[in-house]
Write an enzyme that holds these catalytic residues in place. Structure first.
Site, short mmCIF file in Angstrom:
data_model
loop_
_atom_site.label_atom_id
_atom_site.label_comp_id
_atom_site.label_asym_id
_atom_site.label_seq_id
_atom_site.Cartn_x
_atom_site.Cartn_y
_atom_site.Cartn_z
CB SER A 267 -33.71 -45.65 54.91
OG SER A 267 -32.95 -45.38 55.27
CE LYS A 268 -38.09 -39.61 58.28
NZ LYS A 268 -39.56 -39.89 58.35
NE ARG A 269 -32.15 -48.24 58.40
CZ ARG A 269 -30.38 -48.81 58.04
NH1 ARG A 269 -29.59 -49.03 58.59
NH2 ARG A 269 -30.97 -48.97 56.78
CG ASN A 270 -29.06 -45.06 54.56
OD1 ASN A 270 -29.63 -44.11 53.99
ND2 ASN A 270 -29.04 -46.64 54.48
N GLY A 271 -29.58 -41.33 55.73
CA GLY A 271 -29.02 -40.17 55.29
C GLY A 271 -29.88 -39.31 54.72
#
Ligand code: GLU
Length: 485
Positions: A256-260
């Site tokens: 997701s955006k949060r993890n790459g």
């Protein structure tokens, strides 16, 4: 004789392309190149509420930037075009109508509210959710009544009882019971096609032989196969499916955006090389059979086979990508390094781009080439060479104004002023003998103060080389200025 390989990348650009999309594109491209086949690029833009022209152009630009050149598709054309689905609407209408005539499909007048109500009832009764077949066999009277009510009809495909089984080139035999694959919509009330219709029709008409795509689309396969059947496609003309495993985030959660899972545009802006991205993504879920971490595009095309794609999810690792990017940056010839770095320096307004500035950048690049893992780090490292009104960064200031640092700077100034040759060797010689040997200081302390005075920051390229590049006058001026802070 085996048919020539035709493999397609078919994104729906509802945003910028992401890591997962690009890994699919890369594998599609590599497979086509490995087999000497054709790489098709098709834009699936039938969902006009979500796909924009801007995203389409960005997708085209991203693929080009990565070097994944397509043989057929937007801008280059090809025998089976157009390659934008929005330009092929008549084709889908034709097939949807044909399916109705053949009774493979039917008009369905159920309203969204009615469908939702029945789905709710299915949930309560613990039966598989999905269309219950209400409009499958309407009488002409029932149709007339619905029409009088002004209802719009979608076109729905009839899913026969039974199951669909196919061999996935990555996961082996896969079977879907039709209890879980209810009759599905092919075209909306306004006649516009849905993904399942368009993708299946196009894969057949464009003579696609291999569908390598993300695992998220595995469950849509029985529906596509149903469309092939309705089109009367012979079994040997079905494409081979290969569903690529998910790319997970660093924390093992879905990317997701949060993890790459940020857009490739982000990686581009941050100063990643296309070859580094491709190198990293190539080894994410595929292996050449050894544990190498560096691979060129040429090697990838030589070695890529679907058999070596891992069927379990791959984990995205930013640190690895950065390390590969650093390796690729270090391996760049100076001229190429300059070409890549310049836009980052002008974007951050470190230079305006005059020939003098470019010449200085060129002489400075070798000292940062070993040290950066992204081009976006170059401006901060080189700005000390170009700033008009030099100042020391606020958080470094206290490290040059104490009396110990002043002593260091005074001594440095005295030793450097008489130097006639201004080279990194002579600068280093002068500072080492005075500050380290004679004053007995630790290098970190002694050179740290000089570094801040000259470059304005605790982080800079190697000190003596930096001073050589900056020149004697500017270096001494900055040390003198620090002394009176
Ligand atoms: N257009 C689909 C998507 O972006 C993929 C089509 C396919 O590969 O079958 O999700």
């Amino acid at each position: 004789m085996a048919k020539p390989v035709r493999v397609r990348f078919a994104p729906s650009p509802t945003g910028d392309l992401h890591v997962g999309n690009i890994r699919t594109a890369l594998f599609d491209w590599a497979y086509a190149r490995h087999t000497g086949g054709t790489f098709l690029f098709r834009i699936e833009d039938t969902d006009t509420t979500r796909v924009t022209d801007e995203y389409i152009s960005a997708a085209i630009d991203t693929l080009r930037w990565l070097g994944l050149q397509w043989d057929e598709g937007p801008e280059v054309g090809g025998e089976y075009g157009p390659y934008l689905q929005s330009q092929r609407l008549d084709i889908y209408t034709h097939w949807a109508q044909k399916f109705i005539e053949q009774k493979d499909a039917y008009h369905c007048y159920c309203t969204p509210a009615e469908l939702e109500e029945r789905r709710e009832a299915q949930r309560k009764a613990h039966v598989a959710p999905g269309y219950d077949g209400k409009c499958r066999d309407l009488t002409p009277e029932q149709v007339a009544a619905y029409k009088r009510q002004g209802r719009e009809a979608v076109i729905r495909m009839r899913m026969p009882d039974g199951s669909t089984t196919f061999v996935d080139a990555i996961r082996g035999e896969v079977s879907f019971e039709h209890t879980f694959v209810p009759d599905f919509v092919l075209a909306r009330g306004d006649g516009s096609p849905l993904y399942t219709l368009a993708v299946a029709v196009d894969d057949i008409l464009m003579k696609v032989t291999h569908v390598l795509r993300g695992e998220d689309l595995l469950s849509s396969t029985p529906r596509q196969i149903r469309v092939y059947q309705a089109m009367g496609v012979a079994l040997e003309d079905y494409p081979t499916f290969a569903h690529l495993p998910f790319v997970m985030g660093q924390d093992n959660a879905k990317l997701s955006k949060r993890n790459g899972e940020v857009s490739i545009a982000w990686y581009r802006e941050a100063g990643f090389l296309p070859e580094a991205i491709c190198n990293y993504l190539a080894l994410l879920g595929w292996s050449p059979g050894d544990d190498r971490e560096n691979i060129t595009m040429k090697e990838l095309t030589e070695l890529f086979t679907v058999e070596r794609v891992n069927s379990s999810p791959a984990r995205f690792d930013m640190k690895k990508l950065e390390a590969i990017n650093g390796d690729k940056i270090r391996a760049l010839p100076l001229d190429e390094f300059l070409t890549w770095a310049l836009p980052f320096l002008t974007r951050e307004k470190v230079i305006s781009g005059t020939p003098e500035e470019i010449a200085l950048v060129k002489s400075a690049l070798p000292i940062i080439q070993e040290r950066i893992t992204r081009f976006s780090e170059a401006p901060a490292m080189l700005k000390f060479l170009f700033v008009k009104n030099f100042t020391i960064e606020a958080d470094s200031l206290s490290k040059v104004t104490d009396s110990g640092s002043k002593d260091v700077l005074k001594r440095a100034l005295a030793e450097l002023t008489p130097l006639t040759a201004w080279t990194h060797e002579s600068i280093e010689g002068a500072l080492r003998s005075s500050l380290i040997e004679e004053m007995g200081l630790k290098p970190r302390i002694a050179f740290g103060s000089v570094r801040i005075a000259v470059t304005g920051s605790t982080i800079s390229p190697p000190l003596f080389e930096s001073m050589e590049l900056l020149g004697k006058n500017a270096s001494l001026e900055r040390i003198s200025a620090a002394l009176v802070l």
